[in-house]
Design a protein around this motif. Structure first.
Motif, PDB file in Angstrom:
ATOM      1  N   GLY A  70       0.813  -1.198   0.000  1.00  0.00           N
ATOM      2  CA  GLY A  70       0.000   0.000   0.000  1.00  0.00           C
ATOM      3  C   GLY A  70       0.846   1.247   0.000  1.00  0.00           C
ATOM      4  N   SER A  71       0.166   2.358   0.162  1.00  0.00           N
ATOM      5  CA  SER A  71       0.852   3.656   0.125  1.00  0.00           C
ATOM      6  C   SER A  71       1.458   4.028   1.461  1.00  0.00           C
ATOM      7  N   GLY A  72       1.262   3.204   2.484  1.00  0.00           N
ATOM      8  CA  GLY A  72       1.824   3.494   3.791  1.00  0.00           C
ATOM      9  C   GLY A  72       0.741   3.800   4.801  1.00  0.00           C
ATOM     10  N   GLY A  73       1.024   3.495   6.049  1.00  0.00           N
ATOM     11  CA  GLY A  73       0.042   3.743   7.095  1.00  0.00           C
ATOM     12  C   GLY A  73      -0.307   2.465   7.831  1.00  0.00           C
ATOM     13  N   ARG A  74      -0.977   2.630   8.954  1.00  0.00           N
ATOM     14  CA  ARG A  74      -1.256   1.521   9.844  1.00  0.00           C
ATOM     15  C   ARG A  74      -2.121   0.460   9.177  1.00  0.00           C
ATOM     16  N   ALA A  75      -3.085   0.844   8.333  1.00  0.00           N
ATOM     17  CA  ALA A  75      -4.017  -0.090   7.733  1.00  0.00           C
ATOM     18  C   ALA A  75      -3.565  -0.616   6.380  1.00  0.00           C
ATOM     19  N   SER A  76      -2.395  -0.230   5.911  1.00  0.00           N
ATOM     20  CA  SER A  76      -1.882  -0.730   4.641  1.00  0.00           C
ATOM     21  C   SER A  76      -0.797  -1.759   4.913  1.00  0.00           C
ATOM     22  N   ARG A  98       6.636   1.006  16.260  1.00  0.00           N
ATOM     23  CA  ARG A  98       7.170   1.721  15.094  1.00  0.00           C
ATOM     24  C   ARG A  98       6.928   0.940  13.809  1.00  0.00           C
ATOM     25  N   LEU A  99       7.081  -0.372  13.851  1.00  0.00           N
ATOM     26  CA  LEU A  99       6.840  -1.177  12.662  1.00  0.00           C
ATOM     27  C   LEU A  99       5.358  -1.243  12.327  1.00  0.00           C
ATOM     28  N   ALA A 100       4.513  -1.386  13.351  1.00  0.00           N
ATOM     29  CA  ALA A 100       3.085  -1.559  13.107  1.00  0.00           C
ATOM     30  C   ALA A 100       2.440  -0.297  12.559  1.00  0.00           C
ATOM     31  N   LYS A 101       2.895   0.853  12.964  1.00  0.00           N
ATOM     32  CA  LYS A 101       2.283   2.091  12.492  1.00  0.00           C
ATOM     33  C   LYS A 101       2.560   2.338  11.014  1.00  0.00           C
ATOM     34  N   GLU A 102       3.531   1.633  10.442  1.00  0.00           N
ATOM     35  CA  GLU A 102       3.824   1.742   9.010  1.00  0.00           C
ATOM     36  C   GLU A 102       3.157   0.637   8.199  1.00  0.00           C
ATOM     37  N   GLY A 103       2.315  -0.178   8.830  1.00  0.00           N
ATOM     38  CA  GLY A 103       1.622  -1.222   8.090  1.00  0.00           C
ATOM     39  C   GLY A 103       2.387  -2.510   7.968  1.00  0.00           C
ATOM     40  N   SER A 104       3.291  -2.783   8.867  1.00  0.00           N
ATOM     41  CA  SER A 104       4.064  -4.024   8.835  1.00  0.00           C
ATOM     42  C   SER A 104       3.358  -5.089   9.662  1.00  0.00           C
ATOM     43  N   GLN A 105       3.523  -6.329   9.244  1.00  0.00           N
ATOM     44  CA  GLN A 105       3.044  -7.435  10.068  1.00  0.00           C
ATOM     45  C   GLN A 105       4.184  -7.874  10.980  1.00  0.00           C
ATOM     46  N   VAL A 106       3.893  -8.034  12.254  1.00  0.00           N
ATOM     47  CA  VAL A 106       4.916  -8.311  13.261  1.00  0.00           C
ATOM     48  C   VAL A 106       4.600  -9.646  13.919  1.00  0.00           C
ATOM     49  N   ILE A 107       5.582 -10.512  13.952  1.00  0.00           N
ATOM     50  CA  ILE A 107       5.485 -11.800  14.630  1.00  0.00           C
ATOM     51  C   ILE A 107       6.301 -11.708  15.913  1.00  0.00           C
ATOM     52  N   VAL A 108       5.672 -11.999  17.032  1.00  0.00           N
ATOM     53  CA  VAL A 108       6.301 -11.841  18.340  1.00  0.00           C
ATOM     54  C   VAL A 108       6.497 -13.215  18.968  1.00  0.00           C
TER      55      VAL A 108
END
Length: 428
Positions: A70-76, A98-108
């Motif tokens: 996407g173009s960037g952002g939490r929901a992209s 920081r990663l999630a607010k850019e639309g990244s999927q994070v595995i913890v």
């Protein structure tokens, strides 16, 4: 009346069948044109220079990292699927945010109770923060945590040893396993956290033996470089940003370190022989994201420290002025050593002799290594970021005085280059 209604329904059904047939024909023609058209060879995503999966114009696999961005952002979707080891720690939570607010999927990957991860779940969009149990000595669980990711961030570290994990286990063996499995699973970027002043022979401050924490961190760097040569290594200085669990404020004002009251704060040589350049935690998380996006950071070692260097005494006095506490800074007293030795041998708390060694080693920089400014980030000064943190630690709390009556104390005085040279401390 019923006959008229029945005829009307029949006519409506005929029209609906005609519309459905028309739509099916249109889709069929579009599919044929798409199959005959030659796909483009590259696509440019605005504001995206991440060297991961570039040139894709269609979904060629079921891997999430191959999906369109996407173009960037939490929901992209930013194109980053990151596994963050050590996300339950102080730096880990800010990094996940920081990663999630850019639309990244994070595995913890996590150990212990899953209820300790509730705060991380709300940092990203729905379904973008995922959790998986793991154990540092179980390679199958580590592989399961990172096999679907294109970015792996290793923030695992401990300031004390336990009966199950020594410094060598945590900082060398686990780090080596993560690096090796990341290479075998095809991970494209690995960011490994070490520590500033990490070396095979760090200076011995409190006792004659050097800090085993700093020695193990240096050995961990070598292990990661051997298994994953393109890894990006961070060497942060003391990270501040929370009065409860950071590595700077929480340590020096912990009740394990100081007496039960704020009458005195014991420091090695009263804090006059220790020079620190603390870094704000938000700057560290921004540096992680910038390193992921910067192709030139591959294989580099960054030293992450604050913009100014201070005597430790000057920093502690500034915090005390902000807290409105009239405390006396004294040298380390015998009761401090007794408490540290007892903690080390009985229940392995964070306040032990080796932790004291790390706390009083002056920050020294390696000439020629890139810094946080090389990632395009200007670090925040200590005095500009400490206000909200120290406000809750004031003697009377937040609710006694009016905000306009509180005078912000003068900022701490940074050291000059001439002063540092007189103490034989390296200057960048």
């Amino acid at each position: 009346m019923s006959t008229v209604a029945l005829q009307t329904s029949k006519r409506s059904l005929v029209k609906l069948r005609a519309v459905t047939l028309h739509i099916d024909c249109a889709y069929a023609s579009n599919d044929a044109s798409l199959r005959s058209a030659k796909p483009a060879t590259s696509v440019t995503f605005v504001g995206d220079n991440l060297p991961i999966n570039m040139g894709l114009n269609e979904v060629k696999s079921l891997r999430l990292t191959d999906m369109r961005r996407g173009s960037g952002g939490r929901a992209s979707f930013s194109g980053i699927v990151a596994t963050v080891f050590g996300a339950q720690g102080f730096v880990g939570g800010v990094t996940v945010n920081r990663l999630a607010k850019e639309g990244s999927q994070v595995i913890v990957p996590y150990r212990g109770d899953v209820y300790g991860l509730r705060e991380l779940r709300v940092l990203g969009d729905l379904g973008q923060i995922l959790f998986t149990p793991f154990h540092g000595k179980d390679e199958a669980s580590i592989r399961r945590a990172l096999e679907h990711s294109n970015v792996v961030i290793n923030l695992i570290g401990r300031q004390s040893e336990t009966r199950n994990f020594s410094y060598d286990d945590v900082h060398v063996k686990v780090a080596r396993s993560i690096a090796r499995l990341a290479r075998e699973c095809g991970v494209q970027r690995l960011i490994h956290f070490s520590a500033l002043n990490a070396s095979p022979n760090p200076p011995a401050i409190i006792i004659r033996k050097p800090s085993r924490f700093l020695q193990s961190k240096y050995a961990g760097e070598l292990a990661v470089r051997e298994e994953f040569p393109d890894a990006t290594i961070f060497r942060p200085s003391a990270i501040f940003g929370n009065q409860y669990n950071d590595g700077f404020i929480a340590y020096h004002f912990s009740r394990w370190v100081r007496p039960s009251s704020f009458l005195r704060v014991p420091l090695y040589a009263s804090g006059e022989k220790t020079i620190k350049a603390p870094i704000y935690v938000s700057d560290v998380s921004n540096a992680i994201y910038a390193a992921i996006r910067e192709p030139m950071s591959i294989g580099q070692t960054y030293e992450i420290y604050g913009p100014e260097r201070y005597q430790l005494r000057e920093l502690i006095e500034y915090c005390l002025r902000y807290m409105r506490r009239k405390s006396v800074i004294t040298p380390l007293t015998p009761d401090v050593f007794v408490k540290a030795i007892g903690n080390y041998f009985f229940h392995k708390s964070l306040y032990n002799i080796d932790r004291m060694q790390c706390a009083y080693v002056s920050d020294t920089f390696t000439p020629g290594l890139p810094t946080i400014r090389d990632l395009g980030i200007e670090p925040i000064k200590f005095s500009d970021a400490i206000g909200n943190i120290m406000a809750s630690m004031r003697k009377s709390g937040r609710y006694v005085e009016n905000p306009e009556d509180f005078l912000i104390p003068d900022p701490p005085k940074p050291l000059s280059q001439e002063f540092e040279l007189s103490y034989n401390v390296s200057y960048p």
